[in-house]
Design an enzyme around this catalytic site. Structure first.
Site, mmCIF file in Angstrom:
data_model
loop_
_atom_site.group_PDB
_atom_site.id
_atom_site.type_symbol
_atom_site.label_atom_id
_atom_site.label_comp_id
_atom_site.label_asym_id
_atom_site.label_seq_id
_atom_site.Cartn_x
_atom_site.Cartn_y
_atom_site.Cartn_z
ATOM 1 N N ARG A 11 12.419 -15.368 -19.596
ATOM 2 C CA ARG A 11 11.421 -14.704 -20.444
ATOM 3 C C ARG A 11 10.857 -15.637 -21.521
ATOM 4 O O ARG A 11 10.474 -15.203 -22.601
ATOM 5 C CB ARG A 11 12.017 -13.467 -21.120
ATOM 6 C CG ARG A 11 12.280 -12.307 -20.164
ATOM 7 C CD ARG A 11 10.957 -11.712 -19.668
ATOM 8 N NE ARG A 11 11.184 -10.470 -18.957
ATOM 9 C CZ ARG A 11 11.454 -10.372 -17.657
ATOM 10 N NH1 ARG A 11 11.551 -11.483 -16.940
ATOM 11 N NH2 ARG A 11 11.633 -9.214 -17.081
ATOM 12 N N HIS A 49 5.352 -10.195 -10.446
ATOM 13 C CA HIS A 49 4.660 -11.480 -10.330
ATOM 14 C C HIS A 49 3.445 -11.365 -9.415
ATOM 15 O O HIS A 49 2.373 -11.907 -9.707
ATOM 16 C CB HIS A 49 5.630 -12.549 -9.807
ATOM 17 C CG HIS A 49 6.401 -13.244 -10.877
ATOM 18 N ND1 HIS A 49 6.055 -14.476 -11.359
ATOM 19 C CD2 HIS A 49 7.503 -12.858 -11.585
ATOM 20 C CE1 HIS A 49 6.912 -14.839 -12.301
ATOM 21 N NE2 HIS A 49 7.807 -13.883 -12.450
ATOM 22 N N ARG A 50 3.626 -10.685 -8.285
ATOM 23 C CA ARG A 50 2.497 -10.530 -7.347
ATOM 24 C C ARG A 50 1.322 -9.828 -8.017
ATOM 25 O O ARG A 50 0.161 -10.192 -7.832
ATOM 26 C CB ARG A 50 2.941 -9.712 -6.133
ATOM 27 C CG ARG A 50 3.787 -10.457 -5.106
ATOM 28 C CD ARG A 50 3.752 -9.692 -3.785
ATOM 29 N NE ARG A 50 4.735 -10.217 -2.853
ATOM 30 C CZ ARG A 50 5.862 -9.596 -2.520
ATOM 31 N NH1 ARG A 50 6.140 -8.415 -3.068
ATOM 32 N NH2 ARG A 50 6.690 -10.128 -1.659
ATOM 33 N N ALA A 51 1.632 -8.795 -8.796
ATOM 34 C CA ALA A 51 0.580 -7.954 -9.368
ATOM 35 C C ALA A 51 -0.298 -8.713 -10.348
ATOM 36 O O ALA A 51 -1.486 -8.377 -10.498
ATOM 37 C CB ALA A 51 1.211 -6.742 -10.051
#
Length: 522
Positions: A11, A49-51
């Site tokens: 993070r 992550h994909r979004a």
């Protein structure tokens, strides 16, 4: 092409930084994903992550990232992440178990990391690798965790050794890490024509006109009476501003043009600098000395024209010469102006622009272009190499940044007198440029008529020639007392390229005759 390594803890914001770098590179992006959805929480991370990836990015999920890099062509590759790939390899090899590991399994993973670094270095496009910085805590209690930390740390070192940039992300803030040890200085970048003229040799290597002229000499002699006072730049700065239609706040006087490139490196500290080659090597030397990574963009091999589409969109500093040294190429001002845009410093080296009558392709008067820095020299046309007089022109805020890293009293009283005097002699400069241009064309024709010699068109006081067996030709000319500039130290040129300064007609004829003899003798 460059490899950028982005490291950070959990993070830390490292993925967002890497995605921003990839998106700004100006090429299609291939997202190479190494993580596996081994549990619901990991699956949720992957989905998140994909979004957030742009719709146009192509995703490749693989356990063999080196192969994915090799198949990506010139596209930008974003690899997420090194730690995920290591964990996957460890799981497949049984290294995540707490028991003892089979000998050599870890070495295979490190070999794969080195292969990944080599694949990135061999690519035609930018590669951005995200890696986990996991080694800042205490030594772990479990054997498997210790193995992971050791492999992750050593793999990061292997990638960093091959990377042009290494960024450490902490709490969303980015710190660029310099190379270990002293800056990477390439000796050939600091080799200039003045070091290539042996005592007693006739000089065709240094591209400086004889000088100073009598009127300029009188101004310099008058300035000797002011040597007991600190230099006052007010009048010289005003003269430069008036000459180019700029405000005094946009003028920075320099200790010769070369100092300007060191101010740029120190004051701007670019993340992604591009030097167009073959070109004057001092800008790259200055950037490297300040720990800045440098990418090289080569001019077209046939005519040495600037291939503007080869300049990466993500470059935040671009350095180009016009007319260019050592090729003599003169670019249209409009073509160079298109390289200027917000967020980028465009540094145009116009040290030889005074050899172009009327200077129609100069950008010195363009105060409207964002980030434009024009560097000028009084060394060349006015014969003042020993005086070190030059200046740069830039938007006022950018000029102030450069002025802030400039040593005090950088321009001495004699240099200031020269600047004032030369700025008021536009007609004399044009007459000199026309005379030199006419002699340059005669010399070019004489050289081009020799067997096996190619000469490129030039707008400066020198010509670039390619001769058969250039190293031998250079040596035999030296034996005859004639020194020309071998060009093997300019990126993109080789030992058969020679730069020849235009001298007076009788000297040029001596050189052409000697070159004909040398070539005929083989």
């Amino acid at each position: 092409m460059p490899l950028t390594l982005v490291i950070g803890g959990t993070r830390s914001g490292k993925s967002a930084v890497a995605e921003s770098i990839a998106a700004s590179a100006g090429r299609p992006v291939v997202y190479v994903a190494t993580g596996e959805a081994s549990d619901p929480e990991m699956a949720e991370r992957i989905a998140r992550h994909r979004a957030r990836r742009p719709a146009g990015w192509r995703t490749v999920e693989t356990a063999d990232p080196a192969a994915a890099l090799a198949g990506a062509g010139p596209d930008t590759v974003l690899l997420e992440s090194l730690g995920g790939w290591i964990a996957g390899r460890m799981h497949a090899a049984g290294l995540l178990e707490e028991g003892p590991a089979a000998e050599g399994e870890g070495a295979g993973i490190l070999a794969g990391a080195r292969a990944l670094a080599a694949a990135a270095s061999a690519r035609a496009g930018l590669t951005v690798v995200v890696a986990e910085e996991a080694g800042l805590g205490p030594v772990a209690a479990g054997a498997a965790t210790r193995r992971y930390l050791d492999l992750a740390g050593e793999a990061c070192q292997a990638l960093a050794a091959a990377a042009d940039r290494v960024l450490l992300v902490v709490a969303g803030r980015t710190l660029e890490l310099g190379p270990p040890g002293p800056p990477s200085l390439l000796p050939e970048l600091r080799l200039h024509g003045d070091a290539m003229v042996p005592p007693g040799a006739e000089d065709f290597a240094v591209n400086v006109e004889p000088g100073p002229a009598p009127a300029l000499r009188a101004e310099l002699e008058a300035a000797l009476d002011r040597l007991d006072a600190y230099p006052d730049e007010t009048a010289a700065t005003a003269a430069v501003a008036a000459r180019h239609g700029r405000s005094p706040e946009e003028v920075v006087l320099t200790n010769g043009a070369a100092e300007a490139f060191w101010l740029v490196a120190a004051g701007l500290r670019p993340r992604r600098a591009v030097c167009v080659h073959p070109g004057f090597t001092e800008p790259e030397a200055a950037l490297r000395a300040h720990g800045r990574p440098v990418e090289r963009v080569l001019r077209r091999a046939g005519d040495f024209a600037l291939a503007a589409d080869a300049v990466p969109d993500g470059a935040d500093l671009v350095v180009v010469g016009n007319p260019n040294n050592p090729t003599g190429t003169l670019e249209p001002a409009a073509a160079l102006a298109r390289l200027a845009h917000p967020g980028r410093a465009l540094v145009v080296d116009e040290a030889f622009m005074e050899f172009v009558p009327g200077e129609p392709e100069s950008l010195a008067g363009r105060g409207d272009l964002p980030g434009l820095v024009v560097v000028r020299s009084l060394t060349k046309l006015w014969g003042l190499a020993g005086l070190r007089a030059g200046y740069l022109l830039a938007p006022a805020r950018l000029a102030e940044r450069l002025r802030a890293v400039r040593p005090p009293w950088s321009a001495n009283a004699l240099a200031l007198a020269a600047v004032r005097a030369c700025c008021g002699q536009a007609a004399a400069a044009r007459r000199a440029a026309e005379a030199i241009g006419a002699e340059r064309e005669r010399l070019s024709a004489d050289l081009a008529a020799l067997s096996g010699v190619r000469v490129w068109p030039s707008a400066a006081n020198f010509v670039l020639a390619r001769v058969p067996d250039g190293a031998a030709v250079h040596a035999r000319l030296l034996e005859r007392g004639l020194a020309v500039r071998p060009c093997h130290t300019f990126p993109g040129l080789g030992p058969d390229h020679l730069r020849v300064t235009v001298r007076r007609p009788e000297a040029n004829r001596r050189l052409a005759a000697a070159l004909a003899e040398v070539i005929a003798c083989g």
